[in-house]
Design a protein around this motif. Structure first.
Motif, PDB file in Angstrom:
ATOM      1  N   GLN A  12       0.751  -1.170   0.115  1.00 57.44           N
ATOM      2  CA  GLN A  12       0.033   0.194  -0.001  1.00 57.44           C
ATOM      3  C   GLN A  12       0.852   1.207  -0.065  1.00 57.44           C
ATOM      4  O   GLN A  12       0.474   2.222  -0.641  1.00 57.44           O
ATOM      5  CB  GLN A  12      -0.944   0.054   1.437  1.00 57.44           C
ATOM      6  N   ARG A  13       1.885   1.154   0.823  1.00 54.99           N
ATOM      7  CA  ARG A  13       2.736   2.574   1.078  1.00 54.99           C
ATOM      8  C   ARG A  13       3.454   2.873  -0.491  1.00 54.99           C
ATOM      9  O   ARG A  13       3.709   3.965  -0.695  1.00 54.99           O
ATOM     10  CB  ARG A  13       3.771   2.215   1.848  1.00 54.99           C
ATOM     11  N   ASN A  14       3.644   1.785  -1.077  1.00 58.29           N
ATOM     12  CA  ASN A  14       4.239   1.960  -2.417  1.00 58.29           C
ATOM     13  C   ASN A  14       3.520   2.101  -3.489  1.00 58.29           C
ATOM     14  O   ASN A  14       4.157   1.661  -4.744  1.00 58.29           O
ATOM     15  CB  ASN A  14       5.748   0.968  -2.743  1.00 58.29           C
ATOM     16  N   ASP A  15       2.084   2.124  -3.377  1.00 50.93           N
ATOM     17  CA  ASP A  15       1.324   2.158  -4.462  1.00 50.93           C
ATOM     18  C   ASP A  15       1.400   0.824  -5.429  1.00 50.93           C
ATOM     19  O   ASP A  15       1.169   0.968  -6.736  1.00 50.93           O
ATOM     20  CB  ASP A  15       1.387   3.441  -5.244  1.00 50.93           C
ATOM     21  N   LEU A  16       1.677  -0.402  -4.873  1.00 53.77           N
ATOM     22  CA  LEU A  16       1.738  -1.710  -5.871  1.00 53.77           C
ATOM     23  C   LEU A  16       0.753  -2.190  -6.128  1.00 53.77           C
ATOM     24  O   LEU A  16       0.472  -2.968  -6.871  1.00 53.77           O
ATOM     25  CB  LEU A  16       3.023  -2.435  -5.020  1.00 53.77           C
ATOM     26  N   THR A  17      -0.337  -2.030  -5.093  1.00 55.41           N
ATOM     27  CA  THR A  17      -1.660  -2.403  -5.110  1.00 55.41           C
ATOM     28  C   THR A  17      -2.704  -1.473  -4.854  1.00 55.41           C
ATOM     29  O   THR A  17      -2.366  -0.369  -4.470  1.00 55.41           O
ATOM     30  CB  THR A  17      -1.963  -3.766  -4.192  1.00 55.41           C
ATOM     31  N   TYR A  18      -4.066  -1.762  -5.206  1.00 58.23           N
ATOM     32  CA  TYR A  18      -5.105  -0.810  -4.740  1.00 58.23           C
ATOM     33  C   TYR A  18      -5.424  -0.893  -3.488  1.00 58.23           C
ATOM     34  O   TYR A  18      -4.806  -1.723  -2.380  1.00 58.23           O
ATOM     35  CB  TYR A  18      -6.311  -1.358  -5.425  1.00 58.23           C
ATOM     36  N   LYS A  19      -6.349  -0.236  -2.629  1.00 54.06           N
ATOM     37  CA  LYS A  19      -6.629  -0.449  -1.411  1.00 54.06           C
ATOM     38  C   LYS A  19      -7.497  -1.400  -1.018  1.00 54.06           C
ATOM     39  O   LYS A  19      -8.622  -1.175  -0.305  1.00 54.06           O
ATOM     40  CB  LYS A  19      -7.397   1.089  -1.027  1.00 54.06           C
ATOM     41  N   GLY A  20      -7.245  -2.615  -1.324  1.00 58.96           N
ATOM     42  CA  GLY A  20      -7.851  -3.751  -0.830  1.00 58.96           C
ATOM     43  C   GLY A  20      -7.091  -4.745  -0.004  1.00 58.96           C
ATOM     44  O   GLY A  20      -5.862  -4.465   0.257  1.00 58.96           O
ATOM     45  N   THR A  21      -7.478  -5.813  -0.030  1.00 60.06           N
ATOM     46  CA  THR A  21      -6.865  -6.952   0.927  1.00 60.06           C
ATOM     47  C   THR A  21      -6.331  -8.205   0.116  1.00 60.06           C
ATOM     48  O   THR A  21      -6.378  -9.203   0.620  1.00 60.06           O
ATOM     49  CB  THR A  21      -7.205  -7.261   2.262  1.00 60.06           C
ATOM     50  N   HIS A  22      -6.388  -8.114  -1.252  1.00 62.92           N
ATOM     51  CA  HIS A  22      -5.996  -9.102  -2.114  1.00 62.92           C
ATOM     52  C   HIS A  22      -4.649  -9.542  -1.857  1.00 62.92           C
ATOM     53  O   HIS A  22      -4.540 -10.938  -2.136  1.00 62.92           O
ATOM     54  CB  HIS A  22      -6.333  -8.804  -3.782  1.00 62.92           C
TER      55      HIS A  22
END
Length: 306
Positions: free
Chosen positions: A63-73
């Motif tokens: 999340q901090r490095n914008d590697l994924t969206y704001k989910g928990t996948h």
């Protein structure tokens, strides 16, 4: 529906995944056999913390490095991929080493903000040095540090020396510890593990499914990730390259590890969970996504129970 549940990032999501991971962990220990002794209970509690807590760290990194969206996948895939490696769940050395490598990767990825660069490089190298004390060939992840220096801070020649200093510092501290408690010197020959390219154990019945399933996930998730890579912005591509390097080095560490019982494949899991999140975040039919998530949740039990 599970797909909408994991699209969110709420405390209940982390609790649900942690409980799921605890079930997988306890099942793996039950399968191996567990003695009710104080030492075994202490190791059990330490191992389960080393298994579950890095899940939160992995989510923070993504999340901090914008590697994924704001989910928990990402943590869902982490739980699934670790669940198909039951031998790793009962190997506290691998869990400890992987946790410290992940701490090192966290510092490495944060180099892109340009703040406290030398401290982050030193911290990352020390974390990987500590990881190598538990599983020596995890020292290979030091290459990710040099790659990050190349991308973000290559002009200052001192940055290239710091990782070596960090590793030497850990080696000196390890010798201080052994001299203090065991009155012996921590020889370099005792530190280095041999290299093995024997893969016979992977063809044993209870390990063949784990290696096969993980290999399919690597090929599928990485291929999709590379296709999506072209659409990413130039600012994020260096970080994405570091994640791919993390995965490739993890595969290399597994290939040369001397004791191949699938526990060494655990090093592949964190970067693969990040890379695989791209698939679950794609916009495709909701029912198909629901089926995928159920498959991810149930497959580990086929490995653990059969």
């Amino acid at each position: 529906m599970l797909s909408s549940f994991f699209n969110k990032s709420k405390p209940i999501n982390y609790i649900a995944v942690a409980l799921y991971m605890a079930i997988l962990f306890c099942t793996a220990y039950y399968r191996k056999g567990f003695a009710l002794e104080s030492y075994s209970i202490f190791l059990f509690l330490g191992a389960i913390l080393l298994y579950i807590l890095p899940m939160l760290l992995l989510h923070f990194i993504a999340q901090r490095n914008d590697l994924t969206y704001k989910g928990t996948h990402t943590i869902l895939l982490y739980a699934f991929l670790t669940g198909i490696l039951p031998n790793a769940l009962t190997n506290i050395s691998v869990l400890l080493s992987s946790a410290f490598v992940l701490l090192g990767i966290r510092n490495i990825l944060h180099l892109r903000n340009g703040k406290h660069v030398k401290a982050k490089i030193f911290n990352a190298s020390m974390f990987i040095g500590i990881a190598s004390l538990a599983c020596f060939w995890s020292i290979g992840f030091i290459a990710v540090i040099f790659l990050a220096i190349l991308y973000f801070e290559s002009k200052n020649y001192r940055n290239w020396i710091i990782p070596i200093i960090g590793l030497i510092t850990i080696y000196v501290f390890a010798n201080c510890f052994t001299l203090l408690f065991y009155d012996s010197f921590f020889a370099f020959s005792d530190y280095v593990d041999p290299i093995s390219f024997s893969f016979q154990n992977y063809f044993i019945k209870d390990q063949l499914f784990s290696t096969g399933m993980l290999s399919i996930c690597i090929v599928f998730f990485l291929s999709l990730y590379l296709v999506k890579f072209r659409r990413k912005t130039a600012n994020t591509k260096p970080v994405l390259r570091l994640v791919i390097a993390y995965l490739i080095i993890g595969i290399g560490v597994a290939l040369i590890s001397p004791d191949k019982n699938t526990s060494e494949l655990f090093f592949i899991v964190p970067p693969l969970a990040i890379i695989g999140t791209t698939y679950l975040e794609m916009d495709y039919h909701q029912f198909a996504k629901e089926i995928n998530i159920w498959v991810f949740l149930l497959i580990p039990f086929t490995v653990l129970l059969f």
